[in-house]
Enzyme design. Structure first.
Site, PDB file in Angstrom:
ATOM      1  N   ASP A  26       3.024   0.706   2.079  1.00  0.00           N
ATOM      2  CA  ASP A  26       2.640   1.585   2.983  1.00  0.00           C
ATOM      3  C   ASP A  26       2.875   1.242   4.506  1.00  0.00           C
ATOM      4  O   ASP A  26       2.890   0.180   4.631  1.00  0.00           O
ATOM      5  CB  ASP A  26       1.094   2.352   2.916  1.00  0.00           C
ATOM      6  CG  ASP A  26       0.234   1.103   2.607  1.00  0.00           C
ATOM      7  OD1 ASP A  26       0.474   0.115   2.861  1.00  0.00           O
ATOM      8  OD2 ASP A  26      -1.005   1.489   2.159  1.00  0.00           O
ATOM      9  N   HIS A  37      -9.292   4.650  -2.366  1.00  0.00           N
ATOM     10  CA  HIS A  37      -7.758   4.873  -2.236  1.00  0.00           C
ATOM     11  C   HIS A  37      -7.021   3.531  -2.680  1.00  0.00           C
ATOM     12  O   HIS A  37      -7.573   2.466  -2.628  1.00  0.00           O
ATOM     13  CB  HIS A  37      -7.409   5.224  -0.748  1.00  0.00           C
ATOM     14  CG  HIS A  37      -7.589   4.286   0.169  1.00  0.00           C
ATOM     15  ND1 HIS A  37      -7.868   4.381   1.766  1.00  0.00           N
ATOM     16  CD2 HIS A  37      -7.301   2.638   0.222  1.00  0.00           C
ATOM     17  CE1 HIS A  37      -7.875   3.126   2.061  1.00  0.00           C
ATOM     18  NE2 HIS A  37      -7.621   2.296   1.547  1.00  0.00           N
ATOM     19  N   GLU A  82      -5.279   8.911  -0.331  1.00  0.00           N
ATOM     20  CA  GLU A  82      -6.695   9.397  -0.111  1.00  0.00           C
ATOM     21  C   GLU A  82      -7.331  10.235  -1.404  1.00  0.00           C
ATOM     22  O   GLU A  82      -6.450  10.799  -2.021  1.00  0.00           O
ATOM     23  CB  GLU A  82      -6.749   9.821   1.105  1.00  0.00           C
ATOM     24  CG  GLU A  82      -6.522   9.211   2.378  1.00  0.00           C
ATOM     25  CD  GLU A  82      -7.335   7.826   2.922  1.00  0.00           C
ATOM     26  OE1 GLU A  82      -7.898   7.339   1.927  1.00  0.00           O
ATOM     27  OE2 GLU A  82      -7.478   7.547   3.856  1.00  0.00           O
ATOM     28  N   ASN A 124     -13.370   4.364  -0.400  1.00  0.00           N
ATOM     29  CA  ASN A 124     -13.333   5.561  -0.992  1.00  0.00           C
ATOM     30  C   ASN A 124     -12.532   5.674  -1.990  1.00  0.00           C
ATOM     31  O   ASN A 124     -12.106   6.591  -2.597  1.00  0.00           O
ATOM     32  CB  ASN A 124     -12.738   6.750   0.071  1.00  0.00           C
ATOM     33  CG  ASN A 124     -11.468   6.208   0.825  1.00  0.00           C
ATOM     34  OD1 ASN A 124     -10.773   5.562   0.063  1.00  0.00           O
ATOM     35  ND2 ASN A 124     -10.985   7.155   1.681  1.00  0.00           N
TER      36      ASN A 124
HETATM   37  C1  F6R Z   1      -2.756  -1.780   2.291  1.00  0.00           C
HETATM   38  C2  F6R Z   1      -3.323  -0.650   1.415  1.00  0.00           C
HETATM   39  C3  F6R Z   1      -4.719  -0.301   1.491  1.00  0.00           C
HETATM   40  C4  F6R Z   1      -5.675  -1.580   1.324  1.00  0.00           C
HETATM   41  C5  F6R Z   1      -6.886  -1.079   1.372  1.00  0.00           C
HETATM   42  C6  F6R Z   1      -8.127  -2.477   1.157  1.00  0.00           C
HETATM   43  O1  F6R Z   1      -1.290  -1.715   1.862  1.00  0.00           O
HETATM   44  O2  F6R Z   1      -2.563   0.260   0.786  1.00  0.00           O
HETATM   45  O3  F6R Z   1      -5.065   0.453   0.329  1.00  0.00           O
HETATM   46  O4  F6R Z   1      -5.228  -2.388   0.086  1.00  0.00           O
HETATM   47  O5  F6R Z   1      -7.325  -0.134   2.579  1.00  0.00           O
HETATM   48  O6  F6R Z   1      -7.845  -3.055   2.408  1.00  0.00           O
HETATM   49  P1  F6R Z   1      -8.562  -4.243   2.775  1.00  0.00           P
HETATM   50  O7  F6R Z   1      -8.006  -5.619   1.996  1.00  0.00           O
HETATM   51  O8  F6R Z   1      -8.160  -4.607   4.218  1.00  0.00           O
HETATM   52  O9  F6R Z   1      -9.907  -4.233   2.428  1.00  0.00           O
END
Ligand code: F6R
Length: 240
Positions: free
Chosen positions: A67, A138, A143, A136
């Site tokens: 992303d 994701h 989301e 959440n």
């Molecule tokens: C990042 C992504 C997100 C993160 C998730 C956890 O490329 O796609 O899904 O993997 O938000 O983020 P952290 O590791 O910062 O807790």
């Protein structure tokens, strides 16, 4: 789904790097899906030091990131482009032409999403996808409520995601949208490793463990995938 508990962040990072290295040993021209965020930083650190010790080469690898924020240019330090340069791409030998990150500055965002999906397909598909998990549920920036059939698309970031990631931004500049691989895109990967570390992820992991598949918890789609490894742990004393 295979669950592997680690004792600390170092072990999570080592094990994640080992999974990637094994993948490249068996297929040096693997197509790898990569994540950003706090969790995989240690894995990238491990991979960079193994590369510097000449234990591994990424010269034949093709990489696709999950992303990117919309509206952040390559030069902006908070973009995932900058993150990848800083933590990984800038230190290893993946050819520039083989590094792919969705273009959050594209004039035609829908077109950029289609093109991203096509280039994943043209590469032969992702062999190993690394994902993190949001509080959440994701994965990528899919989301709650995102269709399990979704492909690369533009998404609105939820309040929970914006809160969790606000630490990286000046509040006013926190983007509201991102381009993300869809849940179907992620599910098409031949294998998936999910990294989760820290007490903030405890509830999300507990929910994942129930095995209940529901659109309100996007990561639950992974129960329908035949080859998912969850590497997880909680902070040990003195960490975090
Ligand atoms: C990042 C992504 C997100 C993160 C998730 C956890 O490329 O796609 O899904 O993997 O938000 O983020 P952290 O590791 O910062 O807790």
């Amino acid at each position: 789904m295979r669950w592997i508990k680690v004792k600390d962040y170092e072990e999570l990072s080592e094990k994640a790097a080992e999974i990637l290295m094994k993948q490249l040993e068996s297929k040096p021209d693997s197509v790898i899906g990569l994540a950003t965020g706090g969790t995989p930083i240690g894995m990238y650190r491990q991979l960079v030091s193994r590369f510097k010790r000449e234990e591994i080469s990424f010269a034949r690898v093709t990489a696709f990131n999950l992303d990117e924020y919309i509206g952040l240019g390559k030069e902006q330090p908070e973009s995932f482009y900058s993150y990848m340069e800083h933590h990984f791409f800038g230190h290893v030998d993946i050819p520039v032409a083989s590094r792919h990150i969705p273009d959050g500055m594209a004039e035609n965002l829908e077109g950029a999403c289609e093109a991203y999906e096509s280039s994943i397909e043209a590469s032969g598909g992702i062999d190993l996808q690394v994902v993190g998990i949001g509080q959440n549920g994701h994965i990528g920036f899919n989301e709650p409520g995102t269709s399990f059939q979704s492909r690369t698309h533009v998404t609105e970031l939820s309040a929970s995601t914006r809160r969790a990631n606000a630490k990286y931004f000046d509040v006013k500049e926190m983007p509201e949208q991102a381009i993300t691989m869809g849940l179907q895109t992620i599910m098409k990967a031949r294998s998936i490793v999910l990294l989760a570390y820290g007490h903030e992820k405890r509830d999300a992991l507990a929910q994942l463990r129930t095995g209940k598949i529901t659109g309100s918890f996007p990561a639950s789609c992974l129960h329908e995938h035949p080859n998912v490894t969850v590497l997880y742990g909680e902070e040990s004393e003195g960490e975090g």
